[in-house]
Structures are given as C-alpha cells and as structure tokens.
Design a protein around this motif. Structure first.
Motif, PDB file in Angstrom:
ATOM      1  N   LEU A 172       0.814  -1.223   0.000  1.00  0.00           N
ATOM      2  CA  LEU A 172       0.000   0.000   0.000  1.00  0.00           C
ATOM      3  C   LEU A 172       0.843   1.268   0.000  1.00  0.00           C
ATOM      4  N   ASN A 173       2.098   1.169   0.353  1.00  0.00           N
ATOM      5  CA  ASN A 173       2.936   2.363   0.405  1.00  0.00           C
ATOM      6  C   ASN A 173       2.914   3.104  -0.930  1.00  0.00           C
ATOM      7  N   GLY A 174       2.684   4.397  -0.861  1.00  0.00           N
ATOM      8  CA  GLY A 174       2.635   5.224  -2.067  1.00  0.00           C
ATOM      9  C   GLY A 174       1.250   5.381  -2.650  1.00  0.00           C
ATOM     10  N   VAL A 175       0.328   4.470  -2.325  1.00  0.00           N
ATOM     11  CA  VAL A 175      -1.034   4.534  -2.859  1.00  0.00           C
ATOM     12  C   VAL A 175      -1.768   5.731  -2.249  1.00  0.00           C
ATOM     13  N   VAL A 176      -2.471   6.482  -3.069  1.00  0.00           N
ATOM     14  CA  VAL A 176      -3.339   7.566  -2.607  1.00  0.00           C
ATOM     15  C   VAL A 176      -4.771   7.037  -2.639  1.00  0.00           C
ATOM     16  N   ASN A 177      -5.488   7.174  -1.531  1.00  0.00           N
ATOM     17  CA  ASN A 177      -6.838   6.601  -1.492  1.00  0.00           C
ATOM     18  C   ASN A 177      -7.702   7.300  -0.460  1.00  0.00           C
ATOM     19  N   TYR A 178      -9.017   7.127  -0.588  1.00  0.00           N
ATOM     20  CA  TYR A 178      -9.935   7.772   0.341  1.00  0.00           C
ATOM     21  C   TYR A 178     -10.025   7.008   1.656  1.00  0.00           C
ATOM     22  N   GLU A 179     -10.226   7.731   2.723  1.00  0.00           N
ATOM     23  CA  GLU A 179     -10.506   7.191   4.046  1.00  0.00           C
ATOM     24  C   GLU A 179     -11.548   8.108   4.681  1.00  0.00           C
ATOM     25  N   PHE A 180     -12.223   7.637   5.726  1.00  0.00           N
ATOM     26  CA  PHE A 180     -13.178   8.480   6.440  1.00  0.00           C
ATOM     27  C   PHE A 180     -12.702   8.842   7.840  1.00  0.00           C
ATOM     28  N   PHE A 181     -11.703   8.131   8.352  1.00  0.00           N
ATOM     29  CA  PHE A 181     -11.077   8.468   9.625  1.00  0.00           C
ATOM     30  C   PHE A 181      -9.717   7.794   9.685  1.00  0.00           C
ATOM     31  N   VAL A 182      -8.730   8.507  10.213  1.00  0.00           N
ATOM     32  CA  VAL A 182      -7.394   7.939  10.438  1.00  0.00           C
ATOM     33  C   VAL A 182      -6.914   8.413  11.802  1.00  0.00           C
ATOM     34  N   PRO A 183      -6.050   7.632  12.476  1.00  0.00           N
ATOM     35  CA  PRO A 183      -5.587   8.018  13.823  1.00  0.00           C
ATOM     36  C   PRO A 183      -4.931   9.396  13.869  1.00  0.00           C
ATOM     37  N   GLU A 184      -4.358   9.835  12.757  1.00  0.00           N
ATOM     38  CA  GLU A 184      -3.737  11.160  12.707  1.00  0.00           C
ATOM     39  C   GLU A 184      -4.723  12.282  13.053  1.00  0.00           C
ATOM     40  N   LEU A 185      -6.009  12.013  12.926  1.00  0.00           N
ATOM     41  CA  LEU A 185      -7.031  13.037  13.143  1.00  0.00           C
ATOM     42  C   LEU A 185      -7.826  12.827  14.431  1.00  0.00           C
ATOM     43  N   SER A 186      -7.307  12.009  15.342  1.00  0.00           N
ATOM     44  CA  SER A 186      -8.070  11.661  16.542  1.00  0.00           C
ATOM     45  C   SER A 186      -8.429  12.879  17.388  1.00  0.00           C
ATOM     46  N   LYS A 187      -7.577  13.905  17.394  1.00  0.00           N
ATOM     47  CA  LYS A 187      -7.874  15.108  18.186  1.00  0.00           C
ATOM     48  C   LYS A 187      -9.040  15.900  17.600  1.00  0.00           C
ATOM     49  N   GLN A 188      -9.287  15.711  16.313  1.00  0.00           N
ATOM     50  CA  GLN A 188     -10.399  16.419  15.673  1.00  0.00           C
ATOM     51  C   GLN A 188     -11.731  15.711  15.908  1.00  0.00           C
ATOM     52  N   PHE A 189     -11.676  14.453  16.354  1.00  0.00           N
ATOM     53  CA  PHE A 189     -12.882  13.675  16.630  1.00  0.00           C
ATOM     54  C   PHE A 189     -12.761  13.064  18.033  1.00  0.00           C
ATOM     55  N   PRO A 190     -12.780  13.921  19.064  1.00  0.00           N
ATOM     56  CA  PRO A 190     -12.470  13.449  20.425  1.00  0.00           C
ATOM     57  C   PRO A 190     -13.418  12.390  20.963  1.00  0.00           C
ATOM     58  N   PHE A 191     -14.673  12.401  20.516  1.00  0.00           N
ATOM     59  CA  PHE A 191     -15.631  11.444  21.061  1.00  0.00           C
ATOM     60  C   PHE A 191     -15.422  10.030  20.527  1.00  0.00           C
ATOM     61  N   LEU A 192     -14.646   9.916  19.462  1.00  0.00           N
ATOM     62  CA  LEU A 192     -14.466   8.600  18.855  1.00  0.00           C
ATOM     63  C   LEU A 192     -13.608   7.670  19.696  1.00  0.00           C
ATOM     64  N   GLU A 193     -12.733   8.221  20.516  1.00  0.00           N
ATOM     65  CA  GLU A 193     -11.809   7.377  21.272  1.00  0.00           C
ATOM     66  C   GLU A 193     -12.540   6.366  22.139  1.00  0.00           C
ATOM     67  N   GLY A 194     -13.519   6.854  22.910  1.00  0.00           N
ATOM     68  CA  GLY A 194     -14.279   5.949  23.772  1.00  0.00           C
ATOM     69  C   GLY A 194     -15.092   4.949  22.978  1.00  0.00           C
ATOM     70  N   PHE A 195     -15.688   5.420  21.882  1.00  0.00           N
ATOM     71  CA  PHE A 195     -16.478   4.520  21.043  1.00  0.00           C
ATOM     72  C   PHE A 195     -15.608   3.434  20.435  1.00  0.00           C
ATOM     73  N   LEU A 196     -14.457   3.823  19.867  1.00  0.00           N
ATOM     74  CA  LEU A 196     -13.591   2.843  19.209  1.00  0.00           C
ATOM     75  C   LEU A 196     -13.063   1.806  20.195  1.00  0.00           C
ATOM     76  N   LYS A 197     -12.834   2.229  21.420  1.00  0.00           N
ATOM     77  CA  LYS A 197     -12.389   1.263  22.436  1.00  0.00           C
ATOM     78  C   LYS A 197     -13.463   0.210  22.668  1.00  0.00           C
ATOM     79  N   LYS A 198     -14.711   0.661  22.817  1.00  0.00           N
ATOM     80  CA  LYS A 198     -15.820  -0.292  22.994  1.00  0.00           C
ATOM     81  C   LYS A 198     -15.956  -1.189  21.769  1.00  0.00           C
ATOM     82  N   TYR A 199     -15.919  -0.557  20.603  1.00  0.00           N
ATOM     83  CA  TYR A 199     -16.086  -1.313  19.366  1.00  0.00           C
ATOM     84  C   TYR A 199     -14.985  -2.349  19.201  1.00  0.00           C
ATOM     85  N   GLN A 200     -13.738  -1.957  19.360  1.00  0.00           N
ATOM     86  CA  GLN A 200     -12.619  -2.863  19.114  1.00  0.00           C
ATOM     87  C   GLN A 200     -12.610  -4.049  20.073  1.00  0.00           C
ATOM     88  N   GLU A 201     -13.055  -3.834  21.298  1.00  0.00           N
ATOM     89  CA  GLU A 201     -13.156  -4.944  22.258  1.00  0.00           C
ATOM     90  C   GLU A 201     -14.176  -5.980  21.783  1.00  0.00           C
TER      91      GLU A 201
END
Length: 415
Positions: free
Chosen positions: A273-302
């Motif tokens: 995948l290195n070098g590929v340009v592609n769409y995403e809807f959320f990436v960890p680099e943006l976690s500060k912009q979506f603060p409420f997702l942290e708690g949700f993702l923890k529940k979801y991932q478990e």
C-alpha cells in the motif's frame, strides 16, 4: 353528587392516561435488515456492533421518549431480493416504530418503494446516490460524499494531484463494470474535464476478473501522469498487486479503492500500500479532531475482537453510530415519532455526532463533502497494530484536515 362527579372525572383522567402509561412501558422498536451473511457480511456485522453500542448507550440514559430501545433485525444475506419482504415483515408483523437501512446501495435501493408507499422517514447507511432516482423527501443518508456524491467522492484525488509541481497533464481511469465504480468514474471524468486533464485511458473490466496485470500493462502503455482506480475489495487487492508486479510508473495511483479502509485488506497488502493515494473516512492522525471517537472505538474494538470482524472500525462503525445519533436527536427535539415532523426537522437541523457536525442537503445527502484523500507510507510487515497509531497515513484533503503533501512519483514511494 359532587363526590360522584369527582370520582367520574378521576376515572376519566385515569383512562386517558392509561394508554400513554402503557406505551411508555413498551420498548421503542427499530427495525432493519443487515448483511450478516454473504459478500458484505463483514461490513454488516461491524455496523451492527456499532448500532448495538448506541442502543446500549441510549438505554443507559433512559431510552428515547422514556422508552427503552429494542432492535428487530433480519439477515438480508447481501441479497437485494430479500429486502422488500424483510421490511414488509418488520412493519406489518413486528409492528416496529421506526426503520433504518442496512449497509450499502444494493440493499437500500430495494427498500425505497416501501418507504415511499408508507411515507416513512428513512435513515440509510452508505448508499451511493440512491435518491437521485427516487427523489424522496424523507430519505437521509449517512456518508460524507456531499450533495453530489459522484463529484464529492473523487474531488480530493484530483485537487491533490493538481497541487503537485509540475501539474499533471494526463490521467488514466479504470474500474470494475459495476454500480459503485460507474458512479465514481462518472465523477472522475467530470473532474478531469474541470482541471483540464487529458484522458488517455478510460476502460472497465469484468467484476470477476482474476488477472489484473494485463490491465495495468495497458494503462502503462499510455504513460499517464496519474491513475484513478474505482474498485471493490477483491479487485482493489488485485490492482495494487498488479501495479507492484508490473512496476507501474506514474505520479499518483489510487483514489477510489474500496477495501484498504478495512483491517483485512490493510494487513493483507501491508507494504504494497505504500505510495497509494486513497480515500478514508477516519485515520488516527485526526483523533484530536474527533475526540468522542476514542471511547467509542475502544468499545467497538473490544467487541470486534471477540466477534471476529474488522478490528479497527475506522470506516463504517462510527457512521453507523452517527446514523442512530441523528435519529435520536431528531426524536428528542420533535418529541414524537411523527414521520412527517421527523423528516422536516432533519432537513433543517444540524446534528452533533461522533463523526462531527452533520447537516443534510435537500436530496438527503450530506450538505458538504468530507471524503478524506490520504496517502499510505511507512507500512512495514502485515501486523494490524501499526494501523491503530498515527504514522502510516498522510492526509492530503480536505484542507482543514491536511497533514502533508503528495509524495510523488508513486513508484518511488513504495518502500
């Protein structure tokens, strides 16, 4: 006589209050079909987990309108033919109070005639331009592709490309001969015309294609500056592998690959995948912009780890939760389940959700596109943990989320 009248009045009041009291004790039933088997079962199960987390969160707060929320759902088997009978059963036999969609265009579209016939408000999940055909004013769709999804889907790819120096002059367009790629390629052609790119290759391939190397070689023969690909997960993997094997030389490659957003394909392809340009809807680099997702993702991932579905949950689950948040907030403001009033409120309001503020255009799509265009880099090995932390993605678009520039050419950034 006065006593008799008082007793009669009290009894009358009790009789009037009884139905409301009984209703308050009954669960608020929300019905839907969901792909729990078939080709999209992985996505359907991930969406269901997110919706169940929302249900549990709401019920802990006392439910909606004082009623506990209950789900009634059936497996649509990723088969559009099952959808009409599922919703007929939900409405006529199960007597649900509200309905929402399952995941994806193919199971949303066949539900639309029933929604229109019954005049129901219909929240849907990741349908691609479904309402362009029906033009139903009580349809609302959760996916950040903007009011014109075909255009919004690929705009970030072309805007990022035109930011390179020197600017590209030619483009190759390729995708599967299927519904989603057709829409994505339609938008890509419009963008190519908008920015003045010459289209040197524009072809589709059968969805059941196995060997993608001849396709990539044909693209290479036209020597395009950039290559836009619209594909479903199996052919996304095939195209990325073929680009590596053939040694495709181009400045940008990707754009509309469905699949790399999920852990299964991220780990399967790994460094490819290195070098590929592609769409995403959320990436960890943006976690500060979506603060409420942290708690949700923890529940979801478990839960996802226990149930064997997408262990990241960056793509679909937050939007499945957000779909239910919109419905919850609308009911709260309207104060009832009146379908006409709910639709009218959703049209005019802005909603605070785990994926940010959501407002709908007149056609039920998002009022503003927020498809993120990203570039993968620094991926080593095939472990999933590396994708849970920042460092593997550069956000190129939109500008409010941008973390860097395109690294070009593609073939020199595959390490």
């Amino acid at each position: 006589m006065k006593l008799i009248r008082a007793i009669a009045a009290m009894l009358g009041a009790m009789l009037l209050a009884a139905p409301a009291a009984v209703l308050a004790q009954q669960p608020l039933k929300i019905g839907f079909g969901m792909s729990l088997t078939g080709p999209l079962a992985g996505n359907g199960k991930a969406a269901l987990i997110a919706m169940e987390i929302w249900r549990d969160d709401v019920n802990k707060k006392g439910g909606i309108l004082g009623r506990k929320v209950e789900f009634i759902y059936y497996d649509d088997q990723t088969n559009p033919a099952t959808v009409p009978s599922i919703y007929a059963k939900l409405l006529d036999v199960d007597k649900v109070d509200l309905v929402v969609s399952g995941y994806g265009t193919n199971v949303i579209a066949p539900a639309m005639p029933i929604m229109m016939q019954r005049k129901l408000t219909f929240m849907s999940l990741f349908g691609l331009n479904v309402n362009s055909k029906f033009k139903y004013d009580r349809y609302f769709q959760i996916m950040p592709a903007g009011p014109d999804p075909a255009i919004g889907w690929s705009q970030g790819f072309f805007d990022a490309a035109m930011g390179m120096n020197p600017k590209p002059r030619t483009v190759a367009l390729v995708g599967a001969d299927a519904e989603y790629p057709a829409m994505a390629l339609e938008g890509a052609r419009a963008h190519a015309k908008r920015v003045g790119l010459k289209v040197v290759y524009d072809k589709t391939y059968p969805p059941k294609t196995v060997d993608y190397s001849p396709i990539v070689r044909a693209i290479q023969a036209t020597n395009p500056d950039i290559v836009f690909v619209a594909s479903y997960p199996p052919d996304s993997a095939g195209m990325v592998r073929a680009a590596t094997e053939v040694g495709l030389k181009t400045r940008m490659f990707g754009g509309g690959l469905v699949g790399p957003q999920f852990a299964a394909l991220k780990t399967q392809l790994g460094p490819l995948l290195n070098g590929v340009v592609n769409y995403e809807f959320f990436v960890p680099e943006l976690s500060k912009q979506f603060p409420f997702l942290e708690g949700f993702l923890k529940k979801y991932q478990e839960r996802a780890a226990k149930e064997g579905v997408d262990p990241l949950g960056f793509y679909l689950p937050p939007y499945a939760y957000a779909m239910m948040q919109v419905l919850e907030q609308a009911i709260g403001k309207v104060g009832s389940l009146d379908q006409e009033k709910l639709a009218a409120y959703i049209h005019k309001a802005e909603f605070d959700t785990f994926v940010g503020k959501v407002r709908f255009a007149q056609n039920g799509e998002w009022a503003r596109s927020r498809v993120m265009m990203t570039q993968y880099s620094g991926i080593s090995g095939n472990g999933v943990e590396q994708f849970k932390k920042p460092g593997k993605v550069t956000v190129l678009y939109p500008k409010e989320y941008r973390t860097g520039d395109v690294k070009a050419p593609y073939h020199e950034n595959k390490k």
